[in-house]
Enzyme design. Structure first.
Site, PDB file in Angstrom:
ATOM      1  N   ARG A 100     -23.143  -6.262  20.867  1.00 31.10           N
ATOM      2  CA  ARG A 100     -23.629  -5.819  19.564  1.00 31.10           C
ATOM      3  C   ARG A 100     -24.657  -6.810  19.045  1.00 31.10           C
ATOM      4  NH1 ARG A 100     -18.243  -6.056  18.164  1.00 31.10           N
ATOM      5  NH2 ARG A 100     -18.802  -7.588  16.606  1.00 31.10           N
ATOM      6  N   TYR A 239     -26.707  -0.462  25.041  1.00 28.46           N
ATOM      7  CA  TYR A 239     -25.409  -1.064  25.306  1.00 28.46           C
ATOM      8  C   TYR A 239     -24.363  -0.729  24.249  1.00 28.46           C
ATOM      9  CZ  TYR A 239     -22.124  -4.409  27.228  1.00 28.46           C
ATOM     10  OH  TYR A 239     -21.020  -4.972  27.824  1.00 28.46           O
ATOM     11  N   LYS A 248     -18.807   2.151  16.830  1.00 29.13           N
ATOM     12  CA  LYS A 248     -18.739   1.425  15.560  1.00 29.13           C
ATOM     13  C   LYS A 248     -19.591   2.068  14.468  1.00 29.13           C
ATOM     14  CE  LYS A 248     -16.422  -1.844  17.746  1.00 29.13           C
ATOM     15  NZ  LYS A 248     -14.956  -1.966  17.682  1.00 29.13           N
ATOM     16  N   HIS A 268     -10.798  -0.661  11.600  1.00 24.28           N
ATOM     17  CA  HIS A 268     -10.935  -1.278  12.924  1.00 24.28           C
ATOM     18  C   HIS A 268      -9.537  -1.673  13.397  1.00 24.28           C
ATOM     19  CE1 HIS A 268     -12.786  -4.794  15.419  1.00 24.28           C
ATOM     20  NE2 HIS A 268     -12.721  -3.704  16.140  1.00 24.28           N
ATOM     21  N   SER A 291     -12.815  -8.197  17.404  1.00 20.35           N
ATOM     22  CA  SER A 291     -13.035  -7.850  18.803  1.00 20.35           C
ATOM     23  C   SER A 291     -12.673  -9.005  19.723  1.00 20.35           C
ATOM     24  CB  SER A 291     -14.504  -7.468  19.027  1.00 20.35           C
ATOM     25  OG  SER A 291     -14.806  -6.276  18.357  1.00 20.35           O
ATOM     26  N   CYS A 293      -9.784 -10.093  20.590  1.00 22.94           N
ATOM     27  CA  CYS A 293      -8.640 -10.895  20.162  1.00 22.94           C
ATOM     28  C   CYS A 293      -7.311 -10.239  20.533  1.00 22.94           C
ATOM     29  CB  CYS A 293      -8.703 -11.147  18.657  1.00 22.94           C
ATOM     30  SG  CYS A 293      -9.929 -12.367  18.160  1.00 22.94           S
ATOM     31  N   ASP A 316      -8.584   0.740  19.157  1.00 24.50           N
ATOM     32  CA  ASP A 316      -9.709   0.150  18.428  1.00 24.50           C
ATOM     33  C   ASP A 316      -9.963   0.728  17.045  1.00 24.50           C
ATOM     34  OD1 ASP A 316     -11.816  -1.742  18.368  1.00 24.50           O
ATOM     35  OD2 ASP A 316     -13.283  -0.220  18.918  1.00 24.50           O
ATOM     36  N   ARG A 407     -17.581  -4.760  30.187  1.00 32.38           N
ATOM     37  CA  ARG A 407     -16.729  -3.700  29.643  1.00 32.38           C
ATOM     38  C   ARG A 407     -16.317  -2.667  30.679  1.00 32.38           C
ATOM     39  NH1 ARG A 407     -15.350  -3.975  23.908  1.00 32.38           N
ATOM     40  NH2 ARG A 407     -16.632  -5.689  23.141  1.00 32.38           N
TER      41      ARG A 407
END
Length: 629
Positions: A100, A239, A248, A268, A291, A293, A316, A407
């Site tokens: 991001r 991406y 998002k 989130h 993110s 975590c 998510d 990813r």
């Protein structure tokens, strides 16, 4: 020869590109929908972007197979070993396009204060003046793919729909996995229904005869949201959340505004089902972490304690609306996993490994000699491989084989512990909400809010050490309220107020979820983790489950920061952990907490009069409790 690139005939919806002499039509779209807003919007984007062709995506497996086959033939992606990983592929991004780009992410509202200090702001008129020349002709030499998609089960009262256009077939393949994309979603958009328009381009038009690159993108990147229009425009990146605009951009930045305007929550958060198999009782839990975590690991957790089961609803995103019974019901608006690969292993998340055995797209991981994938933390390193740059790699290379933010995109239906109600249009009732972050000190393993207001303050005070999923210095601590800092589509002070308002909006505040905070990452003085984490986190979930049923302080004791587990209330049977480690896990250092509170006050000062008075009250109450401690 005509100088104009495009002549548009509105009567037959055919556009003629005079440079390539190719025709393309949106008649297919007209045959599938009578929503004139959808048709007109797609026509406008075609006129602006000037693609060679238009393809209306149907979301079928055949379409996916055709697109991936074309990408393989062009050398853009690699087909993986079908015996080891059927129908799976590897892509390598441009090194400049790997995560991001928060610095290039904008919230465009008429008044700057409505976007808030938590967002990069631009005036909508100024941003459109910047973007329109970039989008003008940006799809020359390419195909415009039109993707109608539903965020959440189709026709669910909690779901919402969008239409994205893109010039990236790889984005189409990812959106096929991540959303309910295609004909069924388009059918759900009735004649006068509204939808979220999403314009995306990699920003790399092709001249006639020009050879394409494996990962087209542009050095200029803009991820732009217009909250007052409920619309999105993204330029320059191919991406992840920059390009998969249902991710998002829609599910959080725009949906958070929709939720504020209509009295629900777009968060989130992961969603999991937790069952006591002895009693047969089941509860659903939502949890918010920044993110990288551990959200995906927790969502697919394998409990180490007997008699307990975790099932996955989502890893998510969580949308919650009030049901007729006054409880909050949640759906996962996504249809797939977009997980961080490094660190995912048989010990950290065996269920994720099972979910990505087939029908999966990998980005920026390593390719082994037998045409399989590998990343740091997966297993013993291979003797040799091709790294995410496309270069020969060995363990002696001294550099990571996979990018830290590499990813996998996999269908959620492949998760071996998928919850039976994951696709239920009604959603699932939420009993508990958990906040957490990566903190090496200060924050105990788990504690509970005194009430909804205190819980809102706990969410607002979330802070975490930075990870590779976001721009910044690794390990640096930053405030990340509700794990929404990069994703809240409006002023964060107003967002705190919206959370507080849910108590008044509920028919019965006693039916609101209980709120908790966890920290799996606390370390001792030698820098070693005090808590083993992974499957052992089920012990904390069990305590949370029991606290949802408890009366008063049963199983808990008051502390200045909230309720912490009473002695022997946390199930530690069979766990090898020292008394010293356990004591340190729950120790409350008054000075550390006062320092955190001072940092929180400074952080909140930026919101000015947009900060709810109740948040200030909560800070004052915490300070008083700490000083009396």
């Amino acid at each position: 020869m005509l100088k104009s690139a495009i002549i548009k005939n509105y009567n037959n919806s055919v556009l003629l590109n005079h440079y390539t002499k190719r025709f393309y039509s949106i008649d297919t779209l007209k045959s599938k929908t009578n929503n004139k807003n959808v048709i007109n919007w797609v026509e406008e984007q075609a006129k602006l972007c000037k693609p060679d062709k238009i393809h209306i995506c149907d979301g079928s497996n055949e379409e996916f197979e055709r697109l991936t086959s074309e990408l393989v033939q062009k050398g853009f992606i690699t087909k993986l070993n079908p015996n080891k990983r059927p129908n799976s592929f590897l892509a390598r991004s441009d090194p400049s396009d790997v995560a991001r780009v928060e610095s290039s992410t904008f919230i465009c509202t008429k008044d700057k204060v409505d976007a808030g200090p938590n967002n990069n702001w631009k005036d909508p008129k100024d941003m459109k003046a910047t973007l329109n020349p970039l989008f003008d002709g940006c799809m020359k030499g390419r195909t415009m793919y039109v993707m109608p998609y539903s965020m959440g089960p189709i026709n669910s009262p909690i779901s919402h729909v969008g239409v994205q256009v893109t010039d990236s077939p790889f984005v189409v393949c990812n959106m096929k996995i991540m959303t309910r994309m295609g004909d069924e979603a388009l059918k759900s958009i009735k004649e006068n229904d509204k939808f979220v328009p999403c314009l995306h381009s990699v920003g790399a038009p092709l001249k006639e005869g020009q050879k394409d690159v494996a990962w087209p993108c542009n050095s200029k990147k803009y991820i732009v949201h217009y909250p007052e229009e409920y619309s999105i425009a993204s330029y320059g990146s191919g991406y992840g959340g920059n390009a998969l605009l249902g991710k998002k951009c829609f599910s959080l930045r725009i949906a958070s505004v929709m939720a504020r305007d209509n009295g629900w929550l777009a968060e989130h958060m992961l969603i999991l089902g937790l069952t006591n198999e002895i009693s047969g009782e089941k509860k659903y839990v939502a949890a918010a972490f920044p993110s990288a975590c551990g959200k995906t690991n927790l969502a697919m957790l394998t409990p180490t304690i007997p008699g307990w089961k975790v099932e996955t609803v989502g890893d998510d995103i969580c949308w919650m609306k009030f049901g007729k019974d006054g409880r909050l019901y949640a759906i996962n608006p996504e249809n797939g996993f977009f997980g961080v690969a490094p660190g995912t292993s048989s010990s950290s998340n065996p269920n994720a490994l099972e979910a990505i055995k087939k029908n999966t797209l990998f980005t920026n991981v390593a390719l082994t000699s037998d045409n399989d994938v590998w990343w740091e933390g997966l297993s013993t390193p291979p003797m040799k491989a091709v790294d995410w740059h496309g270069n020969e790699w060995s363990p002696q290379s001294g550099i990571p084989a996979a990018h830290p933010n590499s990813r996998f995109t996999a269908p959620i239906s492949q998760c071996p512990v998928i919850d039976p109600s994951w696709n239920d249009p009604k959603g699932v009732p939420i009993s508990a909400i958990i906040f957490g972050g990566r903190r090496s000190s200060t924050i105990p393993l788990v504690y509970q809010a005194f009430d909804w207001k205190h819980g809102t303050f706990m969410g607002a005070s979330t802070a975490s050490e930075l990870t590779a999923a976001a721009e910044g210095t690794l390990g640096q601590l930053r405030h990340d309220p509700f794990a929404m800092l990069p994703f809240c589509g409006y002023n964060m002070g107003d967002y705190f107020g919206h959370w507080l308002s849910m108590e008044q909006n509920s028919k019965d505040a006693s039916k609101l979820p209980k709120i908790f905070y966890v920290n799996w990452f606390r370390k001792n003085k030698n820098g070693k983790f005090l808590w083993p984490g992974f499957g052992e986190n089920s012990r904390v979930l069990k305590w949370i489950f029991e606290r949802c049923n408890a009366k008063g302080e049963e199983g808990a004791q008051q502390s200045p920061i909230g309720y912490i587990p009473a002695k022997k209330s946390l199930d530690l049977d069979g766990l090898d952990i020292s008394k010293d480690s356990l004591r340190e896990l729950f120790s409350i250092d008054k000075n550390e907490w006062l320092n955190d509170l001072s940092s929180m006050r400074k952080y909140c000062s930026q919101f000015g009069n947009r900060l709810p008075k109740e948040i200030e009250n909560q800070m004052n109450q915490l300070e008083n409790r700490l000083n009396e401690y």
